[in-house]
Scaffold this motif. Structure first.
Motif, PDB file in Angstrom:
ATOM      1  N   LEU A   1       1.031  -1.274   0.282  1.00 18.04           N
ATOM      2  CA  LEU A   1       0.460  -0.354   0.018  1.00 18.04           C
ATOM      3  C   LEU A   1       0.479   1.229   0.148  1.00 18.04           C
ATOM      4  N   LYS A   2       1.667   1.802   0.430  1.00 21.21           N
ATOM      5  CA  LYS A   2       2.586   2.493   0.916  1.00 21.21           C
ATOM      6  C   LYS A   2       3.311   2.727  -0.670  1.00 21.21           C
ATOM      7  N   SER A   3       4.051   1.767  -0.981  1.00 22.78           N
ATOM      8  CA  SER A   3       5.008   2.010  -2.348  1.00 22.78           C
ATOM      9  C   SER A   3       4.102   2.491  -3.527  1.00 22.78           C
ATOM     10  N   LEU A   4       2.572   1.495  -3.463  1.00 24.99           N
ATOM     11  CA  LEU A   4       1.505   1.981  -4.753  1.00 24.99           C
ATOM     12  C   LEU A   4       0.868   4.144  -3.882  1.00 24.99           C
ATOM     13  N   ASP A   5       1.454   4.303  -2.703  1.00 25.60           N
ATOM     14  CA  ASP A   5       0.470   5.047  -2.633  1.00 25.60           C
ATOM     15  C   ASP A   5       1.202   6.709  -2.741  1.00 25.60           C
ATOM     16  N   MET A   6       2.760   6.119  -3.125  1.00 21.38           N
ATOM     17  CA  MET A   6       3.783   7.179  -3.175  1.00 21.38           C
ATOM     18  C   MET A   6       3.886   7.558  -4.813  1.00 21.38           C
TER      19      MET A   6
ATOM     20  N   GLN B   1     -10.812  -6.734  -8.237  1.00 27.88           N
ATOM     21  CA  GLN B   1      -9.747  -7.309  -9.124  1.00 27.88           C
ATOM     22  C   GLN B   1      -9.182  -7.678  -7.155  1.00 27.88           C
ATOM     23  N   GLY B   2      -9.300  -6.905  -6.146  1.00 26.99           N
ATOM     24  CA  GLY B   2      -8.648  -6.596  -4.822  1.00 26.99           C
ATOM     25  C   GLY B   2      -9.311  -6.337  -3.738  1.00 26.99           C
ATOM     26  N   ASN B   3      -8.484  -5.382  -2.842  1.00 26.30           N
ATOM     27  CA  ASN B   3      -8.661  -5.272  -1.681  1.00 26.30           C
ATOM     28  C   ASN B   3      -8.318  -4.452  -1.343  1.00 26.30           C
ATOM     29  N   ARG B   4      -7.792  -3.214  -2.484  1.00 26.69           N
ATOM     30  CA  ARG B   4      -6.611  -2.337  -2.015  1.00 26.69           C
ATOM     31  C   ARG B   4      -7.148  -1.119  -1.200  1.00 26.69           C
ATOM     32  N   SER B   5      -6.771  -0.511  -0.453  1.00 20.01           N
ATOM     33  CA  SER B   5      -7.666   0.737   0.696  1.00 20.01           C
ATOM     34  C   SER B   5      -6.678   1.628  -0.076  1.00 20.01           C
ATOM     35  N   TYR B   6      -8.032   2.571  -0.112  1.00 18.32           N
ATOM     36  CA  TYR B   6      -8.159   3.782  -0.655  1.00 18.32           C
ATOM     37  C   TYR B   6      -8.651   4.833  -0.167  1.00 18.32           C
ATOM     38  N   ASN B   7      -7.167   6.032  -0.351  1.00 23.55           N
ATOM     39  CA  ASN B   7      -6.958   7.246  -0.463  1.00 23.55           C
ATOM     40  C   ASN B   7      -7.195   7.910  -1.554  1.00 23.55           C
ATOM     41  N   PRO B   8      -7.662   9.180  -1.394  1.00 20.24           N
ATOM     42  CA  PRO B   8      -7.606   9.835  -2.404  1.00 20.24           C
ATOM     43  C   PRO B   8      -6.246  11.214  -2.484  1.00 20.24           C
ATOM     44  N   TYR B   9      -6.128  11.862  -1.220  1.00 20.89           N
ATOM     45  CA  TYR B   9      -5.372  12.490  -0.743  1.00 20.89           C
ATOM     46  C   TYR B   9      -3.445  11.972  -0.751  1.00 20.89           C
ATOM     47  N   ILE B  10      -3.314  11.710  -1.779  1.00 19.23           N
ATOM     48  CA  ILE B  10      -1.797  11.357  -1.848  1.00 19.23           C
ATOM     49  C   ILE B  10      -1.284  10.761  -3.030  1.00 19.23           C
TER      50      ILE B  10
ATOM     51  N   ALA C   1      -0.375   9.570  -5.243  1.00 18.36           N
ATOM     52  CA  ALA C   1      -0.412   8.016  -6.842  1.00 18.36           C
ATOM     53  C   ALA C   1      -1.785   8.557  -7.086  1.00 18.36           C
ATOM     54  N   PHE C   2      -2.559   9.579  -6.684  1.00 15.02           N
ATOM     55  CA  PHE C   2      -4.296   9.892  -7.055  1.00 15.02           C
ATOM     56  C   PHE C   2      -4.238  11.367  -7.439  1.00 15.02           C
ATOM     57  N   GLY C   3      -2.878  12.382  -6.696  1.00 17.19           N
ATOM     58  CA  GLY C   3      -2.942  13.598  -7.740  1.00 17.19           C
ATOM     59  C   GLY C   3      -2.978  14.496  -6.645  1.00 17.19           C
ATOM     60  N   TYR C   4      -3.555  13.610  -5.186  1.00 18.18           N
ATOM     61  CA  TYR C   4      -4.191  14.864  -4.170  1.00 18.18           C
ATOM     62  C   TYR C   4      -5.239  14.858  -4.505  1.00 18.18           C
ATOM     63  N   SER C   5      -6.001  14.400  -4.747  1.00 14.72           N
ATOM     64  CA  SER C   5      -7.581  15.004  -5.172  1.00 14.72           C
ATOM     65  C   SER C   5      -8.397  13.797  -4.745  1.00 14.72           C
ATOM     66  N   SER C   6      -9.763  13.787  -4.722  1.00 17.48           N
ATOM     67  CA  SER C   6     -10.787  13.300  -4.401  1.00 17.48           C
ATOM     68  C   SER C   6     -11.420  12.762  -5.224  1.00 17.48           C
ATOM     69  N   LEU C   7     -11.316  13.720  -6.876  1.00 15.68           N
ATOM     70  CA  LEU C   7     -11.473  12.965  -8.418  1.00 15.68           C
ATOM     71  C   LEU C   7     -10.880  11.865  -8.720  1.00 15.68           C
ATOM     72  N   ALA C   8      -9.931  11.387  -7.940  1.00 18.39           N
ATOM     73  CA  ALA C   8      -9.722   9.839  -8.503  1.00 18.39           C
ATOM     74  C   ALA C   8     -10.260   8.842  -9.042  1.00 18.39           C
ATOM     75  N   ASP C   9      -9.519   8.099  -9.927  1.00 20.55           N
ATOM     76  CA  ASP C   9     -10.525   7.093 -10.897  1.00 20.55           C
ATOM     77  C   ASP C   9      -9.717   6.268 -10.509  1.00 20.55           C
ATOM     78  N   ILE C  10     -10.281   5.249  -9.773  1.00 20.11           N
ATOM     79  CA  ILE C  10      -9.637   4.177  -8.471  1.00 20.11           C
ATOM     80  C   ILE C  10      -9.537   3.096 -10.169  1.00 20.11           C
ATOM     81  N   LYS C  11     -11.003   3.602 -10.606  1.00 24.46           N
ATOM     82  CA  LYS C  11     -10.775   1.733 -11.992  1.00 24.46           C
ATOM     83  C   LYS C  11      -9.526   2.076 -12.619  1.00 24.46           C
ATOM     84  N   GLN C  12      -9.226   3.374 -13.307  1.00 21.84           N
ATOM     85  CA  GLN C  12      -8.206   3.488 -13.904  1.00 21.84           C
ATOM     86  C   GLN C  12      -6.832   3.295 -13.139  1.00 21.84           C
ATOM     87  N   ASN C  13      -6.384   3.314 -12.063  1.00 18.71           N
ATOM     88  CA  ASN C  13      -5.597   3.378 -11.656  1.00 18.71           C
ATOM     89  C   ASN C  13      -5.507   1.504 -11.672  1.00 18.71           C
ATOM     90  N   ASN C  14      -6.331   1.028 -11.441  1.00 22.93           N
ATOM     91  CA  ASN C  14      -5.807  -0.655 -11.522  1.00 22.93           C
ATOM     92  C   ASN C  14      -5.239  -0.703 -13.063  1.00 22.93           C
TER      93      ASN C  14
END
Length: 249
Positions: A77-82, A110-119, A121-134
């Protein structure tokens, strides 16, 4: 994106980074490599240094992959969130290990990764697209034990795995050839594994140590090529200069 390149059977070239230095990561990026692998398993690297290195590499036009320290939820999780292109997970021996990595690396379904958009990996934005991230996040797994090769095709049988990397050094140790990684039995085993990975439809990865090895493994079909380690490249360059200065060959 290197993920798209390898899916299209294009070869990409990177290097391992064991030195915790954003400056060095930027230098390597400016040299024109496709990616770096930031190594959190070996050496003194921490997550802060790793994120800064990923940023420095990307600023130089190079993608960053993180080798996670272990196949554990917090590590992945930490490695991906960066941020960065993806992760490479060590010591995968069977489909249970593979599924564990997928579960931690991918969001539902596909999995159960924990989600925080404000990092990052997601541009620090609540508009993050987790499907696209997958879809965009590269997941590579490492086969490092001779016994893991027995499960190679089963490990490859998942749409979520993009790269299978044959780790020659640990493989040699598991085969009893730690003092000679270029033993003929080790080389034959690596070559056979790469052919099997390609037949399974996955990108095959391995370490290369010279232009000749790059050409050899490219012709074999490997397209995720990792040239040496930053510490080794720096050491070899200065050792050569020192030797010439002192009149040694």
């Amino acid at each position: 994106m290197i993920k798209e390149k390898i899916k299209n059977k294009q070869a990409v070239l990177g290097t391992w980074c064991d030195i915790p230095s954003p400056s060095l990561a930027n230098v390597i990026a400016k040299a024109g490599l496709d990616f770096i692998i930031i190594d959190l398993e070996h050496g003194p690297m921490d997550y802060k240094s790793a994120q800064e290195m990923a940023m420095a590499a990307e600023a130089g036009g190079c993608e960053a992959i993180v080798r996670v320290p272990s196949n554990e939820e917090s590590s992945i999780l930490k490695s991906l969130d960066m941020g960065g292109a993806g992760i490479i997970v060590p010591h995968i021996k069977n489909i249970e290990d593979r599924d564990r990595a997928i579960n931690f690396a991918k969001f539902k379904p596909q999995g159960n990764r924990s989600y925080n958009p404000y990092i990052r990996a997601f541009g620090y934005s609540s508009l993050a697209d987790i499907k696209q991230n997958n879809q965009d996040t590269l997941l590579a797994v490492m086969l490092e034990d001779i016994n893991s090769l027995d499960s190679l095709e089963k490990i490859a049988d998942s749409a979520e795995v993009d790269v299978i990397y044959v780790a020659k050094y640990d493989l040699a140790v598991s085969m009893g050839h730690s003092s000679d990684i270029n033993h003929s039995e080790v080389n034959q085993t690596v070559e056979s594994a790469i052919k099997r990975i390609i037949q399974s439809g996955k990108a095959a990865g391995c370490m290369v140590h010279s232009p000749a090895e790059i050409d050899f493994y490219k012709k074999l079909g490997a397209n995720f090529l990792v040239y040496k380690v930053d510490s080794s490249v720096v050491y070899d360059a200065y050792k050569n200069i020192s030797g010439n200065f002192k009149g040694k060959t």
